[in-house]
Enzyme design. Sequence first.
Site, PDB file in Angstrom:
ATOM      1  N   PHE A  77      41.318  44.951  26.057  1.00 43.09           N
ATOM      2  CA  PHE A  77      42.003  45.860  25.128  1.00 43.09           C
ATOM      3  C   PHE A  77      43.393  46.245  25.664  1.00 43.09           C
ATOM      4  O   PHE A  77      44.424  45.885  25.077  1.00 43.09           O
ATOM      5  CB  PHE A  77      41.086  47.072  24.898  1.00 43.09           C
ATOM      6  CG  PHE A  77      41.742  48.310  24.380  1.00 43.09           C
ATOM      7  CD1 PHE A  77      42.618  48.254  23.293  1.00 43.09           C
ATOM      8  CD2 PHE A  77      41.460  49.551  24.945  1.00 43.09           C
ATOM      9  CE1 PHE A  77      43.219  49.413  22.805  1.00 43.09           C
ATOM     10  CE2 PHE A  77      42.053  50.704  24.459  1.00 43.09           C
ATOM     11  CZ  PHE A  77      42.939  50.637  23.402  1.00 43.09           C
ATOM     12  N   ASN A 119      37.999  36.915  33.174  1.00 42.07           N
ATOM     13  CA  ASN A 119      36.749  36.140  33.165  1.00 42.07           C
ATOM     14  C   ASN A 119      36.020  36.272  31.818  1.00 42.07           C
ATOM     15  O   ASN A 119      34.914  35.788  31.664  1.00 42.07           O
ATOM     16  CB  ASN A 119      35.814  36.572  34.314  1.00 42.07           C
ATOM     17  CG  ASN A 119      35.236  37.960  34.099  1.00 42.07           C
ATOM     18  OD1 ASN A 119      35.659  38.682  33.196  1.00 42.07           O
ATOM     19  ND2 ASN A 119      34.279  38.340  34.929  1.00 42.07           N
ATOM     20  N   PHE A 166      34.537  38.694  30.388  1.00 40.94           N
ATOM     21  CA  PHE A 166      33.288  39.458  30.314  1.00 40.94           C
ATOM     22  C   PHE A 166      33.328  40.388  29.100  1.00 40.94           C
ATOM     23  O   PHE A 166      32.417  40.392  28.278  1.00 40.94           O
ATOM     24  CB  PHE A 166      33.066  40.237  31.624  1.00 40.94           C
ATOM     25  CG  PHE A 166      31.873  41.152  31.558  1.00 40.94           C
ATOM     26  CD1 PHE A 166      30.658  40.703  31.046  1.00 40.94           C
ATOM     27  CD2 PHE A 166      31.952  42.470  31.981  1.00 40.94           C
ATOM     28  CE1 PHE A 166      29.557  41.552  30.958  1.00 40.94           C
ATOM     29  CE2 PHE A 166      30.856  43.317  31.893  1.00 40.94           C
ATOM     30  CZ  PHE A 166      29.651  42.862  31.375  1.00 40.94           C
ATOM     31  N   ARG A 200      50.413  39.112  50.621  1.00 38.30           N
ATOM     32  CA  ARG A 200      50.962  37.782  50.933  1.00 38.30           C
ATOM     33  C   ARG A 200      52.280  37.534  50.192  1.00 38.30           C
ATOM     34  O   ARG A 200      53.227  36.989  50.741  1.00 38.30           O
ATOM     35  CB  ARG A 200      49.942  36.701  50.560  1.00 38.30           C
ATOM     36  CG  ARG A 200      50.330  35.299  51.011  1.00 38.30           C
ATOM     37  CD  ARG A 200      49.265  34.274  50.691  1.00 38.30           C
ATOM     38  NE  ARG A 200      49.013  34.130  49.275  1.00 38.30           N
ATOM     39  CZ  ARG A 200      49.806  33.461  48.433  1.00 38.30           C
ATOM     40  NH1 ARG A 200      50.890  32.884  48.875  1.00 38.30           N
ATOM     41  NH2 ARG A 200      49.496  33.391  47.162  1.00 38.30           N
ATOM     42  N   TYR A 208      30.891  52.550  38.310  1.00 37.05           N
ATOM     43  CA  TYR A 208      32.265  52.578  37.800  1.00 37.05           C
ATOM     44  C   TYR A 208      33.083  53.648  38.533  1.00 37.05           C
ATOM     45  O   TYR A 208      34.135  53.344  39.107  1.00 37.05           O
ATOM     46  CB  TYR A 208      32.224  52.871  36.299  1.00 37.05           C
ATOM     47  CG  TYR A 208      33.565  52.835  35.610  1.00 37.05           C
ATOM     48  CD1 TYR A 208      34.219  51.629  35.362  1.00 37.05           C
ATOM     49  CD2 TYR A 208      34.187  54.008  35.182  1.00 37.05           C
ATOM     50  CE1 TYR A 208      35.439  51.600  34.717  1.00 37.05           C
ATOM     51  CE2 TYR A 208      35.409  53.984  34.529  1.00 37.05           C
ATOM     52  CZ  TYR A 208      36.036  52.775  34.295  1.00 37.05           C
ATOM     53  OH  TYR A 208      37.254  52.751  33.655  1.00 37.05           O
ATOM     54  N   TYR A 263      46.069  50.129  52.144  1.00 38.71           N
ATOM     55  CA  TYR A 263      47.017  49.000  52.218  1.00 38.71           C
ATOM     56  C   TYR A 263      48.463  49.515  52.277  1.00 38.71           C
ATOM     57  O   TYR A 263      49.311  48.933  52.944  1.00 38.71           O
ATOM     58  CB  TYR A 263      46.832  48.048  51.027  1.00 38.71           C
ATOM     59  CG  TYR A 263      45.896  46.902  51.317  1.00 38.71           C
ATOM     60  CD1 TYR A 263      44.510  47.074  51.295  1.00 38.71           C
ATOM     61  CD2 TYR A 263      46.385  45.625  51.621  1.00 38.71           C
ATOM     62  CE1 TYR A 263      43.649  46.030  51.557  1.00 38.71           C
ATOM     63  CE2 TYR A 263      45.521  44.571  51.896  1.00 38.71           C
ATOM     64  CZ  TYR A 263      44.169  44.782  51.856  1.00 38.71           C
ATOM     65  OH  TYR A 263      43.313  43.741  52.122  1.00 38.71           O
TER      66      TYR A 263
HETATM   67  N1  LIG Z   1      40.593  52.173  27.754  1.00 42.55           N
HETATM   68  C1  LIG Z   1      40.473  53.292  28.422  1.00 42.55           C
HETATM   69  O1  LIG Z   1      40.340  54.357  27.813  1.00 42.55           O
HETATM   70  C2  LIG Z   1      40.512  53.310  29.924  1.00 42.55           C
HETATM   71  C3  LIG Z   1      40.395  54.548  30.569  1.00 42.55           C
HETATM   72  C4  LIG Z   1      40.435  54.578  31.959  1.00 42.55           C
HETATM   73  C5  LIG Z   1      40.633  53.435  32.679  1.00 42.55           C
HETATM   74  N2  LIG Z   1      40.747  52.245  32.029  1.00 42.55           N
HETATM   75  C6  LIG Z   1      40.907  51.049  32.870  1.00 42.55           C
HETATM   76  O2  LIG Z   1      41.837  50.160  32.309  1.00 42.55           O
HETATM   77  C7  LIG Z   1      41.423  48.818  32.524  1.00 42.55           C
HETATM   78  C8  LIG Z   1      41.361  48.068  31.211  1.00 42.55           C
HETATM   79  O3  LIG Z   1      40.438  48.723  30.347  1.00 42.55           O
HETATM   80  P1  LIG Z   1      40.177  48.247  28.857  1.00 42.55           P
HETATM   81  O4  LIG Z   1      39.897  49.466  28.063  1.00 42.55           O
HETATM   82  O5  LIG Z   1      41.259  47.336  28.437  1.00 42.55           O
HETATM   83  O6  LIG Z   1      38.793  47.489  29.043  1.00 42.55           O
HETATM   84  P2  LIG Z   1      38.359  46.007  28.616  1.00 42.55           P
HETATM   85  O7  LIG Z   1      36.922  45.890  28.935  1.00 42.55           O
HETATM   86  O8  LIG Z   1      38.792  45.730  27.214  1.00 42.55           O
HETATM   87  O9  LIG Z   1      39.226  45.102  29.569  1.00 42.55           O
HETATM   88  C9  LIG Z   1      38.827  44.720  30.861  1.00 42.55           C
HETATM   89  C10 LIG Z   1      39.153  43.251  31.016  1.00 42.55           C
HETATM   90  O10 LIG Z   1      38.803  42.851  32.342  1.00 42.55           O
HETATM   91  C11 LIG Z   1      38.092  41.611  32.273  1.00 42.55           C
HETATM   92  N3  LIG Z   1      37.239  41.531  33.477  1.00 42.55           N
HETATM   93  C12 LIG Z   1      36.164  42.287  33.783  1.00 42.55           C
HETATM   94  N4  LIG Z   1      35.674  41.946  34.983  1.00 42.55           N
HETATM   95  C13 LIG Z   1      36.479  40.942  35.452  1.00 42.55           C
HETATM   96  C14 LIG Z   1      36.485  40.165  36.635  1.00 42.55           C
HETATM   97  N5  LIG Z   1      35.562  40.345  37.598  1.00 42.55           N
HETATM   98  N6  LIG Z   1      37.452  39.219  36.768  1.00 42.55           N
HETATM   99  C15 LIG Z   1      38.374  39.019  35.806  1.00 42.55           C
HETATM  100  N7  LIG Z   1      38.404  39.724  34.665  1.00 42.55           N
HETATM  101  C16 LIG Z   1      37.476  40.682  34.491  1.00 42.55           C
HETATM  102  C17 LIG Z   1      37.318  41.688  30.976  1.00 42.55           C
HETATM  103  O11 LIG Z   1      36.891  40.436  30.497  1.00 42.55           O
HETATM  104  C18 LIG Z   1      38.353  42.355  30.063  1.00 42.55           C
HETATM  105  O12 LIG Z   1      39.201  41.421  29.474  1.00 42.55           O
HETATM  106  C19 LIG Z   1      40.080  48.876  33.259  1.00 42.55           C
HETATM  107  O13 LIG Z   1      40.308  48.710  34.638  1.00 42.55           O
HETATM  108  C20 LIG Z   1      39.597  50.275  32.972  1.00 42.55           C
HETATM  109  O14 LIG Z   1      38.783  50.753  34.001  1.00 42.55           O
HETATM  110  C21 LIG Z   1      40.686  52.155  30.672  1.00 42.55           C
END
Ligand SMILES: NC(=O)c1ccc[n+]([C@@H]2O[C@H](COP(=O)([O-])OP(=O)(O)OC[C@H]3O[C@@H](n4cnc5c(N)ncnc54)[C@H](O)[C@@H]3O)[C@@H](O)[C@H]2O)c1
Length: 310
Positions: A12, A33, A35, A105, A144, A158
């Site tokens: 998203f 990936n 997921f 790196r 999480y 880091y």
């Molecule tokens: N949307 C929100 O309200 C919100 C709030 C707080 C934090 N976040 C953070 O923002 C980031 C994106 O969130 P989002 O809402 O777009 O969620 P999302 O689930 O739509 O996107 C996460 C993406 O990461 C990919 N992914 C998951 N595990 C993976 C892995 N091991 N290797 C490669 N790709 C992987 C998924 O396929 C997906 O495309 C996340 O880290 C989330 O924790 C989002």
Amino acid sequence: MEKVLVTGGAGFLGSHLCDRLIASGADVLCVDNFFTGSKANIAHLQNNPYFELMRHDITFPLYVEVNAIFNLACPASPIHYQHDPVQTTKTSVHGAINMLGLAKRTRATILQASTSEVYGDPEVHPQTEDYWGKVNPIGPRSCYDEGKRCAETLFFDYHRQHQLAIKVVRIFNTYGPRMHPNDGRVVSNFIVQALRGEDITVYGSGEQTRSFCYVDDLIEAMLRMMKSPANITGPVNIGNPVEVTMLELAERVINLTGSKSKLCFKPLPQDDPKQRRPDISFAKSALQWEPKVTLEDGLKATIDYFRRTI
Ligand SMILES: NC(=O)c1ccc[n+]([C@@H]2O[C@H](COP(=O)([O-])OP(=O)(O)OC[C@H]3O[C@@H](n4cnc5c(N)ncnc54)[C@H](O)[C@@H]3O)[C@@H](O)[C@H]2O)c1
């Protein structure tokens, strides 16, 4: 031209970030990936010569040449991150180690998409960045919350140990087009249920509040953070401080969709925070940023999207 890696780029938020980066003239490598992300979210970019998609799981090392890394990979909704909690922790922790190693790196600047969940069920409102949080380390949400907390620790270690250029943003609830329709997050849940004419599920009494940031505002903040001076590492809260109860949100969605849906009440899930609101004073002063899109306008755009896709 800047080479930018976006992990979770087919998700998203990641897909909107890829859009903005491409529009600004960057050369974007999107790693996912799939997921929870989907090719549909980035299909419109696939023919762009400056956009490259790589299927890869960030729990494994990645060797590429980049100048900047946005680390967004991680399932974000409880339904998805609780599906395989061990993999969720691995994605946050091993994923962070791998991406930080890559940044070390290549000497790239690296931004971490952290979360308001690091505050857990907070005892102070609104939350400022110096609040350490109240998090259950052994509950169903811990994979999480604690995964993201450990990732923040790694980023700052880091930075201290290897002088890495880091940026940590703590994202509060964000909504908009391309949210997953079945991920149980409240805005998409309410909209999808309203459009389908189903009962709208409200947990608890519906008096608990949340604050919702529209995706365009969030992405603007992330880009500003990445471009900010090196001494601004964060963590910085990014979100919309306007609070709304779940009952108010449900009413607005019903009005904007013209739905005949009724409300149905269910018990609150375990460890569900009662209130969550960002204090964004630091983002305002450090990034000259504040959200601009009203809940009304954001909901309209999101409803339009779901009307077209479900
Ligand atoms: N949307 C929100 O309200 C919100 C709030 C707080 C934090 N976040 C953070 O923002 C980031 C994106 O969130 P989002 O809402 O777009 O969620 P999302 O689930 O739509 O996107 C996460 C993406 O990461 C990919 N992914 C998951 N595990 C993976 C892995 N091991 N290797 C490669 N790709 C992987 C998924 O396929 C997906 O495309 C996340 O880290 C989330 O924790 C989002």
